[in-house]
Design an enzyme around this catalytic site. Structure first.
Site, short mmCIF file in Angstrom:
data_model
loop_
_atom_site.label_atom_id
_atom_site.label_comp_id
_atom_site.label_asym_id
_atom_site.label_seq_id
_atom_site.Cartn_x
_atom_site.Cartn_y
_atom_site.Cartn_z
N LYS A 142 4.71 -0.40 10.54
CA LYS A 142 4.73 0.93 9.85
C LYS A 142 4.12 2.07 10.75
CE LYS A 142 3.01 0.54 5.51
NZ LYS A 142 2.32 0.43 4.45
N GLU A 170 0.75 -1.21 0.17
CA GLU A 170 -0.09 0.03 -0.01
C GLU A 170 0.97 1.41 0.04
OE1 GLU A 170 -2.37 0.78 3.56
OE2 GLU A 170 -3.72 2.31 2.23
N ARG A 173 5.94 -13.10 8.64
CA ARG A 173 6.71 -11.80 8.43
C ARG A 173 7.96 -11.84 9.17
NH1 ARG A 173 2.56 -7.84 9.96
NH2 ARG A 173 3.66 -6.68 8.66
#
Length: 561
Positions: free
Chosen positions: A273, A37, A263
């Site tokens: 983030k 994104e 991850r």
RNA sequence: UGGGGAAUCGUUCAAUGGUAGGACAGCGGACUCUGACUCCGUCAAUCAAGGUUCGAAUCCUUGUUCCCCAGCCA
């Protein structure tokens, strides 16, 4: 340089693909995608996904698309798109002409939503966010049906069209999948597919006031692009039934399959983030490209190479276990790569003046130095030598501990690539007791070889000629956090390492470094690998970032004492 | 006492019923005009308890621990 590569063990994803290939699924096609994104910079955790997705495509002669997953205009921007493109390209990957945007599919996705409504599988719901939460139930209690759940298809069609036209306020209505409010999986309790949000989109502007949710857009985008293996992280495992539910209803054939892997977590840093943004916004770092940041742009500025990062991503493997990879492995990969290709140079970080009393004043010798001890093909350079030199403050000790093999009273030491020198006397500032300079003598017969009498000199130290040296700034970076897993702490800022940046202003570098190209990397012998900072370097005024120090077994010995 | 996942050296990945292996880290040594590099050696693990089997990290049972999910974020 393609390595013949020892046969690496398969990971579970490659096992799945091998099986698919064997059974002829997807007609032997492998198509992946990297779907960020564009609302932030990508980091080393994304790099793992990039390497995985593009690596798979390369290995199986398939394709990997770069797709901007831009379905929520809030926070998304072209700046981030550009940074992602730059970073993925820098990492060494190529998506040909397959750069896609989920926002390009908005019209198609809308049509899919209409189709779902027509099938009786979606409805417009008038519940607001709070009411919807109340209806959703909890982990242990089932949800309650929305009072709007059984509207007629025609009414739903009409309402959804009017949602698009902007007739309703933000948040007042949603389009929801009609699945199962009693599902044990909360994701399946009539998830929202579209929301009303009057937020200009960086690509579609004000064309839309409704935007599709991730769960709706992502699987259909995959299908639209012919993705075969849609690889994402573990937290989407709960969403897979929804992925399959949507695809099963709207896609006839060649349905993509979602596969989840763990991850990356890296020790002594954070990769979420939210936390990265906080570091930038609260100015704990200078920006997204601060060399201490685990962002790709930060690592690039620091001087990490794409090869090292790719090697790291391969070394960590792919599995479904939660992990916390030791940052030492990353550093190992960087050293391994840079040892091979970084030319050597000498630079004194904390200068201490040495005067060779028996070396003629005004004399200058140009010493041929190898640019790489194991690679003659990298050539040599000439480094000036004269009567007054700088050495590292650490390389002289008035009262040396055991095993210290550098310069000390009464001792000899080898100057790297040059003479053996011998301590004669030292000059101190009477007030402070600080050492001002050290006087030595040199053995003229030892410039190109060992002493004729066979005596052993224990230490080798680096130096620069005082007259010829160029003053440089060197930035020494350390881990951003002082605990291994700062990400596990809610108040992660309290664990910031106050000494993560040390700026050294008066460093003395050998002459050849004066105009080195921004971005170029060197090994400063005995110290570490350094990169010419691309932002702050001015002609004749180099700024160096320490990429990673050399392994230092002396530090281990001296720390133990 | 909801659902979904995962448990193997300090860390991480492998072993797909048949010798528990690699990498990083650690430790010891050799070499060395970088206390680097390189080389050699070494330490070290199957979550627990039962069961099946000639044989179990792998299959079964029970339990334990950790992670994810109650955004109109992704």
């Amino acid at each position: 340089m393609e390595q013949p590569a020892a046969p690496l063990p398969n990971d579970f994803i490659r096992d799945i693909i091998d099986e698919d290939l064997k059974t002829g699924k997807n007609l032997g096609r492998v198509a992946t995608r990297f779907p960020p994104e564009p609302n932030g910079y990508i980091h080393i955790g994304h790099a793992k996904s990039v390497c995985l997705n593009f690596g798979l495509a390369g290995q199986y002669r398939g394709t990997c698309n770069l797709r901007m997953d831009d379905t929520d205009p809030l926070g998304e921007s072209m700046e981030f798109v550009e940074s992602i493109i730059r970073d993925v390209r820098w990492l060494g990957f190529d998506w040909g002409d397959r750069l896609f945007y989920a926002s390009d599919y908005f019209e198609k996705l809308y049509a899919f939503a209409v189709e779902l409504i027509k099938k009786g599988d979606a409805y417009v719901c008038d519940l607001n966010a709070d009411e919807m939460r109340e209806h959703r139930g909890t982990f242990t209690e089932p949800g309650k049906a929305s009072p709007y759940r059984n509207r007629s298809i025609d009414e739903n069609l009409d309402l959804f069209a009017r949602m698009r036209r902007g007739e309703f306020a933000d948040g007042s209505r949603t389009l929801r999948a009609k699945i199962d409010m009693g599902s044990a999986n909360i994701v399946m309790r009539d998830p929202v597919l579209y929301r009303i949000k009057r937020e200009p989109h960086y690509r579609t502007g004000n064309a839309w006031v409704i935007y599709p949710m991730y769960d709706f857009a992502h699987c259909l985008s995959d299908a639209l692009e012919g993705i075969t293996h849609s690889i994402c992280t573990l937290e989407f495992e709960n969403n897979r039934p929804l992925y399959d539910w949507i695809v099963a209803r709207l896609i006839e054939k060649d349905r993509p399959r979602q596969i989840e892997f763990a991850r990356l977590n890296l020790s002594y840093t954070v990769l979420s983030k939210r936390r990265l943004i906080e570091l930038v916004q609260k100015k704990y770092v200078s920006g997204w490209d601060d060399p201490r940041m685990p962002t790709v742009t930060g690592m690039r500025r620091r001087g990490y190479t794409p090869e090292a990062i790719r090697q790291f991503c391969q070394a960590i493997g792919v599995a479904k276990n939660d992990n916390l990879i030791d940052v030492a492995l990353l550093e190992h990969c960087v050293r391994e790569d840079l040892n091979e290709k970084a030319p050597r140079a000498m630079c004194v970080l904390r200068p201490l003046k040495i005067i060779l009393d028996d070396y003629p004043e005004g004399k200058v010798e140009q010493i041929q130095c190898a640019n790489h001890p194991q690679r003659p093909d990298m050539g040599t350079r000439r480094v000036p030598f004269s009567r007054e030199l700088y050495i590292e403050q650490d390389d002289f000790l008035e009262d040396p501990p055991k095993k210290y093999n550098r310069l000390a009273p009464g001792r000899e030491v080898r100057l790297r690539n040059a003479y053996i020198i011998k301590f004669e006397r030292l000059v101190k500032d009477e007030q402070s007791g600080r050492i001002i300079e050290i006087h030595c003598s040199h053995d003229p017969a030892t410039k190109d070889g060992p002493p004729a009498d066979g005596r052993k000199v224990q230490g080798v130290i680096h130096w620069v000629s005082a007259r010829h040296a160029v003053t440089a700034e060197v930035r020494i970076y350390d881990r951003l956090f002082r605990i291994a897993d700062p990400g596990s702490e809610e108040d992660f800022l309290k664990d910031l390492n106050p000494d993560s940046l040390e700026e050294l202003a008066g460093c003395q570098a050998e002459e050849s470094l004066r105009d080195s190209a921004p971005g170029s990397r060197y090994q400063f012998e005995r110290l570490g690998y350094f990169c010419v900072d691309e932002k702050d370097t001015k002609p004749g005024k180099p700024v160096f970032n320490r990429i990673v120090p050399l392994r230092d077994s002396w530090a281990k010995i001296s720390d133990k004492k």
